[in-house]
Design a protein around this motif. Sequence first.
Motif, PDB file in Angstrom:
ATOM      1  N   THR A 273      30.798  40.566  41.822  1.00 31.20           N
ATOM      2  CA  THR A 273      31.612  41.117  40.733  1.00 31.20           C
ATOM      3  C   THR A 273      31.647  42.637  40.854  1.00 31.20           C
ATOM      4  O   THR A 273      30.885  43.239  41.620  1.00 31.20           O
ATOM      5  CB  THR A 273      31.019  40.742  39.372  1.00 31.20           C
ATOM      6  N   MET A 340      38.853  31.340  42.970  1.00 30.80           N
ATOM      7  CA  MET A 340      38.810  31.693  41.548  1.00 30.80           C
ATOM      8  C   MET A 340      39.645  30.774  40.664  1.00 30.80           C
ATOM      9  O   MET A 340      39.373  30.640  39.476  1.00 30.80           O
ATOM     10  CB  MET A 340      39.288  33.133  41.348  1.00 30.80           C
ATOM     11  N   CYS A 341      40.674  30.158  41.235  1.00 31.36           N
ATOM     12  CA  CYS A 341      41.610  29.405  40.407  1.00 31.36           C
ATOM     13  C   CYS A 341      41.019  28.080  39.952  1.00 31.36           C
ATOM     14  O   CYS A 341      40.042  27.592  40.532  1.00 31.36           O
ATOM     15  CB  CYS A 341      42.915  29.168  41.166  1.00 31.36           C
ATOM     16  N   LYS A 372      46.138  36.552  35.984  1.00 31.11           N
ATOM     17  CA  LYS A 372      45.786  37.971  35.969  1.00 31.11           C
ATOM     18  C   LYS A 372      44.323  38.221  36.332  1.00 31.11           C
ATOM     19  O   LYS A 372      43.985  39.300  36.838  1.00 31.11           O
ATOM     20  CB  LYS A 372      46.100  38.566  34.594  1.00 31.11           C
ATOM     21  N   GLU A 373      43.472  37.250  36.056  1.00 27.07           N
ATOM     22  CA  GLU A 373      42.064  37.431  36.414  1.00 27.07           C
ATOM     23  C   GLU A 373      41.916  37.643  37.919  1.00 27.07           C
ATOM     24  O   GLU A 373      41.141  38.497  38.377  1.00 27.07           O
ATOM     25  CB  GLU A 373      41.244  36.222  35.971  1.00 27.07           C
ATOM     26  N   ASN A 376      43.461  41.189  38.898  1.00 26.52           N
ATOM     27  CA  ASN A 376      42.568  42.305  38.586  1.00 26.52           C
ATOM     28  C   ASN A 376      41.375  42.355  39.530  1.00 26.52           C
ATOM     29  O   ASN A 376      40.909  43.434  39.921  1.00 26.52           O
ATOM     30  CB  ASN A 376      42.084  42.204  37.139  1.00 26.52           C
ATOM     31  N   ARG A 377      40.875  41.181  39.906  1.00 28.07           N
ATOM     32  CA  ARG A 377      39.729  41.141  40.818  1.00 28.07           C
ATOM     33  C   ARG A 377      40.134  41.675  42.193  1.00 28.07           C
ATOM     34  O   ARG A 377      39.370  42.427  42.821  1.00 28.07           O
ATOM     35  CB  ARG A 377      39.219  39.704  40.920  1.00 28.07           C
TER      36      ARG A 377
END
Length: 396
Positions: A273, A340-341, A372-373, A376-377
């Motif tokens: 992260t 991530m999805c 959007k997550e 942004n990552r």
Amino acid sequence: MSTIHKLSFRYESNDGTVAQTLNLMVKVMKGSDEFRESSMGKTQFTNEIYIYTKVLPVFQELLTETGLAGDWCPRVYYGEAGHFPTYSDQYETILVLEDISPLGYKAGPRLDLEEEHLRLMARHIASFHACTYAMRLRNDARLSSLIEGIAPLDFVSGDKTFTSYDVLLKLGADRLYKYLDDHPEQLDSEAFKRDMTNLRQRYGTTPISLMQDLLRKDETFSVILHGDYNRNNVLFRADGAGKPVELKMFDFQENRYATPVIDLTFYMYMSMTEEMRNRCWDAIVLEYHTALLESLATILKVPQADGLLDPYRLEPFLEHFKRHAMYGVIVTLHFLPWMMCPEEECEQLAHHFARDVHSKELAHWTLVCGGKEVDNRLVGVLRHASSKGYFEIVKE
């Protein structure tokens, strides 16, 4: 890319007094000839068999009498590549490994690893890389033979490109640039804006060319890589308190002879992260380098201060790392959204990837999965790389 069969065999002695269960994982290629061609499956899977059956035994021999374990992977029972008429009429590879899940090994978190996971992965791959360096410093004639046995897995070779990567990297880059066009406020410093402009101008439509540039050989630092060293290709074993204490890696399909930074920045950018990067990035890199020198000195049976190890001191290593770290950055453009999805979106991606890598459906899901997550990552990864000076390679 593959199908995994889990098998369990129970053996008994003739008198029934001794019984043993053998747990196995059998890995084979999947897909049509067209899919295997576009994904370079034959090259990838044949190279994987080669690592397990030819390279690892030599590396493990190096560690004899050193006190180092060398048990980087599950036990290998069988590995062959070729034609097996009773199985199929295609070129096949068959790999049989020990199933280590009954021994307590399991996957870590799907995406974000804890600091203990990250440090363990750094030490583990460092000891593997050290074997190449030890053989080079010893002028071990076997090293050139091992390297020559790895079939080239280039992203670009002449007028040919690695089709599936070409498509996936381009789709990932398209997603990133579209998001930045819609949200210019994300380019929150002149340096970051300048770096992104340079990247887009030079490699905007051909990110695969940058990946190929980063594969260039280095007489000092190139190693026999894992090549796909990431959270989804390792299993951890934890102690009673839940702390990861052991690690096994597998899935050597993308092994190459190239920079070790590929193995490092891939899993680091995929699994950290923003908070973890800001807090631990340099410490993880140092953890790797410390373990590398310790392993190298142990294999060669010399003190760590010995001049023999000077080519691999921290300063030249950090310079090399800086010049190749963009590899991990570019990988995230296509792979991070998959990880991530939500699971149902990942299933759509996998389905359309296997069916037709050029399909409109794959393009659609790549551009929207995770929302959007993910956007942004991805921007955060690139912003971090800019702040560390990793974009300098783009200007060359």
